[in-house]
Enzyme design. Sequence first.
Site, short mmCIF file in Angstrom:
data_model
loop_
_atom_site.label_atom_id
_atom_site.label_comp_id
_atom_site.label_asym_id
_atom_site.label_seq_id
_atom_site.Cartn_x
_atom_site.Cartn_y
_atom_site.Cartn_z
N LYS A 193 -10.65 18.95 -34.61
CA LYS A 193 -10.34 18.29 -35.88
C LYS A 193 -9.37 19.11 -36.73
O LYS A 193 -8.63 18.55 -37.54
CB LYS A 193 -11.64 18.02 -36.65
CG LYS A 193 -12.54 16.97 -36.01
CD LYS A 193 -13.86 16.84 -36.76
CE LYS A 193 -14.68 15.65 -36.31
NZ LYS A 193 -15.14 15.74 -34.90
N TYR A 211 -20.26 13.51 -42.32
CA TYR A 211 -19.44 14.00 -41.20
C TYR A 211 -19.28 12.91 -40.16
O TYR A 211 -20.27 12.29 -39.75
CB TYR A 211 -20.11 15.24 -40.61
CG TYR A 211 -19.30 15.99 -39.60
CD1 TYR A 211 -18.20 16.75 -39.99
CD2 TYR A 211 -19.63 15.94 -38.25
CE1 TYR A 211 -17.45 17.46 -39.06
CE2 TYR A 211 -18.89 16.65 -37.31
CZ TYR A 211 -17.80 17.40 -37.72
OH TYR A 211 -17.07 18.09 -36.81
N GLU A 265 -13.57 24.05 -43.04
CA GLU A 265 -14.57 24.14 -44.11
C GLU A 265 -14.49 25.54 -44.69
O GLU A 265 -14.23 26.50 -43.96
CB GLU A 265 -15.96 23.82 -43.54
CG GLU A 265 -16.05 22.37 -43.09
CD GLU A 265 -17.03 22.15 -41.95
OE1 GLU A 265 -17.88 23.04 -41.71
OE2 GLU A 265 -16.93 21.10 -41.28
N GLY A 323 -17.67 23.41 -33.10
CA GLY A 323 -17.30 22.32 -32.21
C GLY A 323 -18.17 22.32 -30.97
O GLY A 323 -18.48 23.38 -30.43
#
Length: 390
Positions: A93, A176, A298, A343
């Site tokens: 992402k 999310y 983040e 991930g």
Amino acid sequence: MNKMLTAKNALIVAGSLLVSAFGYANDEPRSLPVASVVNDTIVDLMDVHNIPGMAVAVSVNGTPYYFNYGVADQEAGVPVTTDTLFELGSVSKTFTATLAAYAQASGALSLSDPASQYLPALEGSAFDNISLLELGTYTAGGLPLQFPDSVNNEDDMIAYYRQWTPTYAPGTHRLYSNPSIGLLGYLTAQRLGKPYAQLMETHVFSALGLEHSYLQVPEDAQANYALGYSKEDEPIRVSPGVLDAEAYGVKSNTADMLAFIDANMDSSAVDEPLREALEATQMGYVNMGDMTQGLGWERYAYPVSLDQLQAGNSMEMVLEANEAEQLQPPLPADKDVWFNKTGSTNGFGAYVAFVPSQRMGIVMLANRNYPNQARIEAAHHILTTLAATP
């Protein structure tokens, strides 16, 4: 060699490959502390979580250190090396976010635009009132973690988005979601007029010198592609899915990933508009307590405690809708920030973190999906220990 390496054997494998680390840092006084803290932490981590193989890379003041443990293929006994490719899962992402931010920096789109502006099929749907930025920060209004099982192709996907109704007002809650940031990547490709994989290769991978990062691993790189391992210890790799490339599809090695976070820590050598794009991904757009959502990344104010990191990466933050505060203007891409991303796929687990002000970052790639909290604890221990080393 069809059994899991013991922790002791994993350390032996690691030790045999540490030449690559010290080859970069023979004259660095921190070489020994880096090796000892990484080995002590990772060998224990692999033993506790029954991980077949790991590749770890650490960047300290611009110097790379590489550590390789265990096997990429248990049956064949193939050792992990710096060239071993791992599935990144949702660390992908951060690449999707970079491509979208590149499109904005190059003038092709604005993240403040409504999503339906870039796909006529979505006009008249909820996406008339949902911005690209809200897709990228998971604040579209409650898009789920995954698509329903009935969504199997592009037509199904568009039909799903057309009928979807937000649970929350856009911008008020973070949930999310792969379909959320996946749609951002899809719409970016629509706007730029080329296939997503081609755009990623041209504007991100190649532009940053990432020569061994792929959405589809080519035939000549298959020998380096690790097998992942399921909970039942069966070999497994990621299955195709709708918007898989955009949400969780990148495969890479520690050398490329360390180069990626080094570029994020210091983008001075990166050409525009990609440099502007990297900075845009690190800005803080949505606040939820100690964790602030960037674009892909983040972020946490540094120094950050282990408890803060684990709360921000908890299952409650992943699976539940959390009230969110939109930041206007967004927070700048500061240096005193811990940036991170986890991930996972069914057979792989990854964690990436960096702190620009400390000039330190870490990449941890494993061929088993093990708990996020364990990854974060290990990385936090390694980086905070090195930060305290004279």
